[in-house]
Design a protein around this motif. Structure first.
Motif, PDB file in Angstrom:
ATOM      1  N   ILE A  30       0.805  -1.222   0.000  1.00  0.00           N
ATOM      2  CA  ILE A  30       0.000   0.000   0.000  1.00  0.00           C
ATOM      3  C   ILE A  30       0.838   1.271   0.000  1.00  0.00           C
ATOM      4  CG2 ILE A  30      -1.910  -1.138   1.179  1.00  0.00           C
ATOM      5  CD1 ILE A  30      -1.095   0.566   3.686  1.00  0.00           C
ATOM      6  N   GLY A  31       2.141   1.137  -0.199  1.00  0.00           N
ATOM      7  CA  GLY A  31       3.021   2.285  -0.151  1.00  0.00           C
ATOM      8  C   GLY A  31       2.785   3.247  -1.306  1.00  0.00           C
ATOM      9  N   GLY A  32       3.340   4.399  -1.179  1.00  0.00           N
ATOM     10  CA  GLY A  32       3.180   5.427  -2.187  1.00  0.00           C
ATOM     11  C   GLY A  32       2.159   6.454  -1.730  1.00  0.00           C
ATOM     12  N   TYR A  33       1.918   7.417  -2.571  1.00  0.00           N
ATOM     13  CA  TYR A  33       1.037   8.510  -2.202  1.00  0.00           C
ATOM     14  C   TYR A  33      -0.434   8.173  -2.417  1.00  0.00           C
ATOM     15  CZ  TYR A  33      -0.813  13.220  -1.871  1.00  0.00           C
ATOM     16  OH  TYR A  33      -1.532  14.318  -1.496  1.00  0.00           O
ATOM     17  N   TRP A  34      -0.771   7.542  -3.529  1.00  0.00           N
ATOM     18  CA  TRP A  34      -2.168   7.390  -3.920  1.00  0.00           C
ATOM     19  C   TRP A  34      -2.865   6.145  -3.388  1.00  0.00           C
ATOM     20  CZ3 TRP A  34      -4.002  11.758  -5.197  1.00  0.00           C
ATOM     21  CH2 TRP A  34      -3.241  12.675  -5.903  1.00  0.00           C
ATOM     22  N   LYS A  35      -2.169   5.050  -3.205  1.00  0.00           N
ATOM     23  CA  LYS A  35      -2.831   3.802  -2.815  1.00  0.00           C
ATOM     24  C   LYS A  35      -3.615   3.914  -1.505  1.00  0.00           C
ATOM     25  CE  LYS A  35       0.109   0.553  -5.303  1.00  0.00           C
ATOM     26  NZ  LYS A  35       1.051  -0.549  -5.144  1.00  0.00           N
ATOM     27  N   PRO A  36      -3.046   4.476  -0.443  1.00  0.00           N
ATOM     28  CA  PRO A  36      -3.845   4.590   0.783  1.00  0.00           C
ATOM     29  C   PRO A  36      -5.080   5.476   0.594  1.00  0.00           C
ATOM     30  CG  PRO A  36      -1.523   4.944   1.261  1.00  0.00           C
ATOM     31  CD  PRO A  36      -1.665   4.908  -0.220  1.00  0.00           C
ATOM     32  N   ILE A  37      -4.963   6.496  -0.228  1.00  0.00           N
ATOM     33  CA  ILE A  37      -6.093   7.391  -0.480  1.00  0.00           C
ATOM     34  C   ILE A  37      -7.200   6.645  -1.233  1.00  0.00           C
ATOM     35  CG2 ILE A  37      -6.822   9.497  -1.674  1.00  0.00           C
ATOM     36  CD1 ILE A  37      -3.938  10.557  -1.107  1.00  0.00           C
ATOM     37  N   ILE A  38      -6.824   5.870  -2.224  1.00  0.00           N
ATOM     38  CA  ILE A  38      -7.797   5.064  -2.975  1.00  0.00           C
ATOM     39  C   ILE A  38      -8.479   4.071  -2.038  1.00  0.00           C
ATOM     40  CG2 ILE A  38      -8.064   3.317  -4.785  1.00  0.00           C
ATOM     41  CD1 ILE A  38      -5.682   4.744  -6.229  1.00  0.00           C
ATOM     42  N   LEU A  39      -7.693   3.371  -1.230  1.00  0.00           N
ATOM     43  CA  LEU A  39      -8.251   2.401  -0.290  1.00  0.00           C
ATOM     44  C   LEU A  39      -9.184   3.075   0.719  1.00  0.00           C
ATOM     45  CD1 LEU A  39      -5.063   0.248   0.312  1.00  0.00           C
ATOM     46  CD2 LEU A  39      -7.140  -0.471  -0.888  1.00  0.00           C
ATOM     47  N   TYR A  40      -8.813   4.258   1.167  1.00  0.00           N
ATOM     48  CA  TYR A  40      -9.646   4.986   2.129  1.00  0.00           C
ATOM     49  C   TYR A  40     -11.012   5.309   1.511  1.00  0.00           C
ATOM     50  CZ  TYR A  40     -11.254   8.523   5.403  1.00  0.00           C
ATOM     51  OH  TYR A  40     -11.996   9.232   6.316  1.00  0.00           O
ATOM     52  N   HIS A  41     -11.031   5.761   0.275  1.00  0.00           N
ATOM     53  CA  HIS A  41     -12.296   6.075  -0.380  1.00  0.00           C
ATOM     54  C   HIS A  41     -13.131   4.827  -0.641  1.00  0.00           C
ATOM     55  CE1 HIS A  41     -11.984  10.387  -0.818  1.00  0.00           C
ATOM     56  NE2 HIS A  41     -10.710  10.232  -1.121  1.00  0.00           N
ATOM     57  N   LEU A  42     -12.482   3.724  -0.921  1.00  0.00           N
ATOM     58  CA  LEU A  42     -13.215   2.472  -1.133  1.00  0.00           C
ATOM     59  C   LEU A  42     -13.716   1.863   0.177  1.00  0.00           C
ATOM     60  CD1 LEU A  42     -11.136   0.784  -3.967  1.00  0.00           C
ATOM     61  CD2 LEU A  42     -13.407   1.809  -4.146  1.00  0.00           C
ATOM     62  N   LEU A 104      -6.255   2.445   8.067  1.00  0.00           N
ATOM     63  CA  LEU A 104      -6.583   3.672   7.344  1.00  0.00           C
ATOM     64  C   LEU A 104      -7.353   4.640   8.235  1.00  0.00           C
ATOM     65  CD1 LEU A 104      -7.595   2.017   3.971  1.00  0.00           C
ATOM     66  CD2 LEU A 104      -5.482   3.253   4.455  1.00  0.00           C
ATOM     67  N   ASN A 105      -8.276   4.113   9.048  1.00  0.00           N
ATOM     68  CA  ASN A 105      -9.018   4.973   9.976  1.00  0.00           C
ATOM     69  C   ASN A 105      -8.089   5.591  11.014  1.00  0.00           C
ATOM     70  OD1 ASN A 105     -11.450   4.552   8.675  1.00  0.00           O
ATOM     71  ND2 ASN A 105     -12.023   2.842   9.987  1.00  0.00           N
ATOM     72  N   ALA A 106      -7.123   4.809  11.500  1.00  0.00           N
ATOM     73  CA  ALA A 106      -6.148   5.342  12.465  1.00  0.00           C
ATOM     74  C   ALA A 106      -5.320   6.457  11.820  1.00  0.00           C
ATOM     75  CB  ALA A 106      -5.248   4.227  12.979  1.00  0.00           C
ATOM     76  N   MET A 107      -4.961   6.279  10.555  1.00  0.00           N
ATOM     77  CA  MET A 107      -4.223   7.331   9.849  1.00  0.00           C
ATOM     78  C   MET A 107      -5.076   8.591   9.724  1.00  0.00           C
ATOM     79  SD  MET A 107      -2.399   5.034   6.881  1.00  0.00           S
ATOM     80  CE  MET A 107      -1.898   6.411   5.889  1.00  0.00           C
ATOM     81  N   ALA A 108      -6.369   8.417   9.425  1.00  0.00           N
ATOM     82  CA  ALA A 108      -7.266   9.562   9.287  1.00  0.00           C
ATOM     83  C   ALA A 108      -7.435  10.291  10.618  1.00  0.00           C
ATOM     84  CB  ALA A 108      -8.617   9.102   8.751  1.00  0.00           C
ATOM     85  N   LEU A 112      -6.337  14.155  11.292  1.00  0.00           N
ATOM     86  CA  LEU A 112      -7.251  15.190  11.781  1.00  0.00           C
ATOM     87  C   LEU A 112      -6.733  15.822  13.069  1.00  0.00           C
ATOM     88  CD1 LEU A 112     -10.673  13.431  11.100  1.00  0.00           C
ATOM     89  CD2 LEU A 112      -9.773  15.468   9.949  1.00  0.00           C
ATOM     90  N   ASP A 113      -6.216  14.985  13.961  1.00  0.00           N
ATOM     91  CA  ASP A 113      -5.668  15.480  15.230  1.00  0.00           C
ATOM     92  C   ASP A 113      -4.461  16.381  14.991  1.00  0.00           C
ATOM     93  OD1 ASP A 113      -5.503  15.562  18.127  1.00  0.00           O
ATOM     94  OD2 ASP A 113      -3.719  14.298  17.909  1.00  0.00           O
ATOM     95  N   ASP A 114      -3.572  15.960  14.109  1.00  0.00           N
ATOM     96  CA  ASP A 114      -2.375  16.748  13.823  1.00  0.00           C
ATOM     97  C   ASP A 114      -2.731  18.070  13.142  1.00  0.00           C
ATOM     98  OD1 ASP A 114       0.583  16.711  14.011  1.00  0.00           O
ATOM     99  OD2 ASP A 114       0.442  16.906  11.827  1.00  0.00           O
ATOM    100  N   MET A 115      -3.697  18.028  12.229  1.00  0.00           N
ATOM    101  CA  MET A 115      -4.126  19.271  11.561  1.00  0.00           C
ATOM    102  C   MET A 115      -4.722  20.241  12.569  1.00  0.00           C
ATOM    103  SD  MET A 115      -5.653  18.034   7.818  1.00  0.00           S
ATOM    104  CE  MET A 115      -7.221  17.672   8.516  1.00  0.00           C
TER     105      MET A 115
END
Length: 119
Positions: A30-42, A104-108, A112-115
């Protein structure tokens, strides 16, 4: 695209580290910039290609197609094509992909917390 020499030392070391380190194994999937984002949306449910493209407007068509194919090969995303004209294709998470939802939820949550802290 230049062919990668299969017997290179770098590829050998990459294979060895993927076997010995579980984080390396996951990052290869799942590395890279886009794969986690795609998985998160799915993770919110099956989506058509156009829905993914609208959800991630910054991604190019080439990158979205390429990463969806790689995620399919890694058994994280399932592509379902209905035999109608025009073709009706949906993408969804496989059971293995669904197991990544807590990550993915933990990353989100962390994002959000860091932002919020940086405001």
């Amino acid at each position: 695209m230049t062919a990668i020499k299969e017997s290179s030392t770098r590829n050998f070391n990459k294979q060895v580290s993927a076997i010995s380190c579980p984080v390396t194994y996951v990052m290869n999937k799942i590395g890279g910039y886009w794969k986690p984002i795609i998985l998160y949306h799915l993770s919110n449910g099956p989506k058509r290609y156009s829905e993914l493209k609208r959800a991630i407007p910054e991604i190019t068509e080439k990158m979205l197609i390429q990463h969806l194919k790689q995620l399919q090969e890694d058994n994280l995303v399932l592509r379902t094509a209905e035999p109608v004209v025009p073709p009706f294709v949906t993408y969804s998470l496989t059971p293995a992909g669904a197991k990544l939802q807590p990550v993915l939820n933990a990353m989100a949550v962390w994002g959000l917390d860091d932002m919020e802290q940086r405001r």
